[in-house]
Design a protein around this motif. Structure first.
Motif, short mmCIF file in Angstrom:
data_model
loop_
_atom_site.label_atom_id
_atom_site.label_comp_id
_atom_site.label_asym_id
_atom_site.label_seq_id
_atom_site.Cartn_x
_atom_site.Cartn_y
_atom_site.Cartn_z
N ALA A 4 10.53 4.94 -28.46
CA ALA A 4 11.41 3.86 -27.99
C ALA A 4 12.83 4.16 -28.42
CB ALA A 4 10.96 2.52 -28.55
N ALA A 5 13.50 4.98 -27.66
CA ALA A 5 14.90 5.26 -27.92
C ALA A 5 15.73 4.23 -27.19
CB ALA A 5 15.25 6.66 -27.45
N LEU A 6 16.54 3.47 -27.91
CA LEU A 6 17.25 2.34 -27.32
C LEU A 6 18.74 2.60 -27.28
CD1 LEU A 6 15.42 -0.54 -29.16
CD2 LEU A 6 14.81 0.55 -27.02
N ALA A 7 19.37 2.21 -26.21
CA ALA A 7 20.83 2.25 -26.11
C ALA A 7 21.34 0.83 -26.08
CB ALA A 7 21.26 2.97 -24.83
N LEU A 91 17.70 10.99 -6.49
CA LEU A 91 18.71 11.21 -7.53
C LEU A 91 19.75 10.09 -7.50
CD1 LEU A 91 19.81 13.13 -9.75
CD2 LEU A 91 21.16 14.24 -7.94
N ALA A 92 20.20 9.73 -6.30
CA ALA A 92 21.20 8.66 -6.18
C ALA A 92 20.63 7.33 -6.66
CB ALA A 92 21.67 8.55 -4.73
N ARG A 93 19.38 7.04 -6.28
CA ARG A 93 18.74 5.79 -6.73
C ARG A 93 18.59 5.78 -8.24
NH1 ARG A 93 12.65 5.96 -5.91
NH2 ARG A 93 13.02 7.29 -7.74
N ASN A 94 18.15 6.90 -8.80
CA ASN A 94 17.98 6.96 -10.25
C ASN A 94 19.31 6.80 -10.97
OD1 ASN A 94 15.26 7.36 -9.79
ND2 ASN A 94 15.33 9.58 -10.15
N PHE A 95 20.38 7.36 -10.40
CA PHE A 95 21.70 7.19 -11.01
C PHE A 95 22.06 5.72 -11.09
CE2 PHE A 95 26.25 6.64 -10.93
CZ PHE A 95 26.67 7.49 -11.94
N GLU A 96 21.87 5.00 -10.01
CA GLU A 96 22.22 3.58 -10.01
C GLU A 96 21.47 2.83 -11.10
OE1 GLU A 96 22.02 1.41 -6.41
OE2 GLU A 96 23.64 2.53 -5.44
N ARG A 97 20.18 3.09 -11.23
CA ARG A 97 19.37 2.35 -12.20
C ARG A 97 19.66 2.77 -13.64
NH1 ARG A 97 18.52 -2.03 -10.10
NH2 ARG A 97 17.59 -2.41 -12.14
N GLU A 250 18.60 12.36 -26.08
CA GLU A 250 18.66 11.09 -25.36
C GLU A 250 19.83 10.23 -25.84
OE1 GLU A 250 15.99 7.33 -23.86
OE2 GLU A 250 15.05 8.93 -25.01
N GLU A 251 20.00 10.09 -27.13
CA GLU A 251 21.01 9.14 -27.62
C GLU A 251 22.43 9.59 -27.32
OE1 GLU A 251 19.80 6.29 -28.37
OE2 GLU A 251 17.84 7.23 -28.22
N VAL A 252 22.72 10.88 -27.44
CA VAL A 252 24.08 11.33 -27.14
C VAL A 252 24.37 11.18 -25.65
CG1 VAL A 252 25.68 13.27 -27.20
CG2 VAL A 252 24.14 12.87 -29.14
N ALA A 253 23.39 11.50 -24.79
CA ALA A 253 23.60 11.33 -23.35
C ALA A 253 23.75 9.85 -23.00
CB ALA A 253 22.44 11.95 -22.58
N GLN A 254 22.96 8.98 -23.64
CA GLN A 254 23.12 7.55 -23.39
C GLN A 254 24.50 7.08 -23.84
OE1 GLN A 254 19.55 5.75 -25.20
NE2 GLN A 254 18.82 5.37 -23.13
N GLY A 255 24.97 7.60 -24.95
CA GLY A 255 26.29 7.23 -25.45
C GLY A 255 27.43 7.73 -24.58
N LEU A 256 27.12 8.64 -23.64
CA LEU A 256 28.13 9.09 -22.68
C LEU A 256 28.19 8.21 -21.45
CD1 LEU A 256 27.72 12.99 -22.77
CD2 LEU A 256 29.44 11.59 -23.93
N GLY A 257 27.17 7.33 -21.28
CA GLY A 257 27.22 6.41 -20.16
C GLY A 257 25.92 6.25 -19.38
N LEU A 258 24.90 7.05 -19.69
CA LEU A 258 23.59 6.89 -19.04
C LEU A 258 22.75 5.96 -19.91
CD1 LEU A 258 22.91 10.57 -17.91
CD2 LEU A 258 23.92 8.70 -16.58
N GLY A 259 23.08 4.68 -19.88
CA GLY A 259 22.61 3.76 -20.90
C GLY A 259 21.29 3.07 -20.66
N ASN A 260 20.69 3.21 -19.47
CA ASN A 260 19.48 2.46 -19.17
C ASN A 260 18.29 3.40 -19.03
OD1 ASN A 260 18.02 0.12 -18.63
ND2 ASN A 260 18.35 0.25 -16.43
#
Length: 322
Positions: A4-7, A91-97, A250-260
């Protein structure tokens, strides 16, 4: 057990800190001399601290978690292949989510959001990453983790085209490797790094359940804004090597803006199913889309959608079945 990696994207409602009036900043009263028998021992003569039983138990638990996942064929490190095709539409749908929806309500700690699409969140200033370690993290593990982080930061710099680098100086993305015994250091360190941090951010660290393996907090430069100016990731040092590396990814990428997280994203580390341990080719494409100059912080989903579709077609066209 599922990782459970959380952003936690705390972009609004930052509380102002108040100075304590319980003690003066200066005093004219000279301190009494301390009796010699009460003087602190010479640091060189003190026995090194050992990890607590609680920390040891976590180490055993996470080793079992990693072993169980590997036995199930999870925690893949191959980045995806013929068995995980995806199209530009996917890919586009996954980006939105993943990039536009938010997993948690802004400024509300761990309270889940309702899943609505939000706005583009990203860095516009250079990202300067530092590694910090709790007092009881072994030296050999510090070297290993720092090297893993350096390699990953260099990869992110190449993938995004955005200036992302390691630094031993002034940083704005702090990666804290902490053991259970170092937990008391986390909140004070966050307060030091972000003095106006909201209480809801600090509450997360008070009773961190073992099901939360690692997390990241990203702060906007301005209250209510969408351009990031500071981020803090916390990674448990009790993890075995692959889980720690997975947390870094995961956490560094989420901290760049892929938060969900999105359960239908595959191959991806952003879906909480633990199939992949490390950033995949699909995830690299998400970062390329996010850091395209045409996408601006604060852009809503309707405005971003045609740009995302165009970029997804360029990146993933022909990669999967129609």
């Amino acid at each position: 057990m599922r990782r459970a990696a959380l952003a936690i994207l705390l972009l609004a409602g930052l509380a102002a800190c108040e100075s304590s009036t319980l003690a003066p900043r200066k005093t004219e009263v000279p301190p009494h001399a301390r009796p010699s028998e009460l003087r602190p021992a010479d640091p060189e003569s003190e026995a090194p601290r050992e990890p607590s039983l609680a920390s040891h138990d976590l180490e055993v638990y996470y080793a079992r978690v990693q072993a169980d996942l590997l036995t199930q064929g999870l925690l893949r490190t191959d980045g995806g292949g013929p068995d995980t095709p995806f199209t530009d539409t996917m890919l586009a749908r996954n980006f939105e989510r993943i990039a536009l929806a938010e997993e948690y309500e802004r400024g509300a700690g761990l309270r889940p959001s309702r899943g609505e699409l939000g706005r583009v969140k990203k860095w516009t200033k250079p990202v300067r990453v530092s590694a910090e370690f709790g007092a009881l993290v072994p030296e050999d593990q510090r070297v290993q983790d720092r090297n893993m982080l350096i390699q990953y930061v260099n990869r992110l710099n190449r993938v995004t085209g955005h200036p992302i680098s390691m630094t031993t100086g002034a940083a704005n993305f702090h990666v804290l490797f902490m053991s259970e015994d170092d937990k008391a250091q986390i909140a004070p360190r966050i307060r030091q790094l972000v003095p106006d941090v909201s209480p809801s951010a600090l509450e997360v660290f008070e009773n961190l359940p073992r099901s939360i393996h690692c997390l990241v907090i990203a702060f906007s430069e301005n209250p209510g804004g969408y351009a990031y100016g500071e981020a803090i990731a916390v990674i448990r040092s009790e993890h075995p090597d692959l889980l720690r590396r997975s947390c870094i990814h995961e956490e560094v990428a989420q901290g760049l803006g892929l938060g969900n997280d999105w359960p239908e994203a595959r191959p991806s580390i952003f879906n909480d199913d633990d199939e992949f341990a490390l950033l995949t080719t699909h995830d690299e494409m998400l970062l390329k889309i996010l850091y395209d100059p045409r996408l601006k912080p604060g852009m809503d989903a309707d405005t971003a959608r045609p740009i995302v579709k165009d970029l997804a077609a360029q990146l993933a066209g022909g990669l999967g079945p129609s």
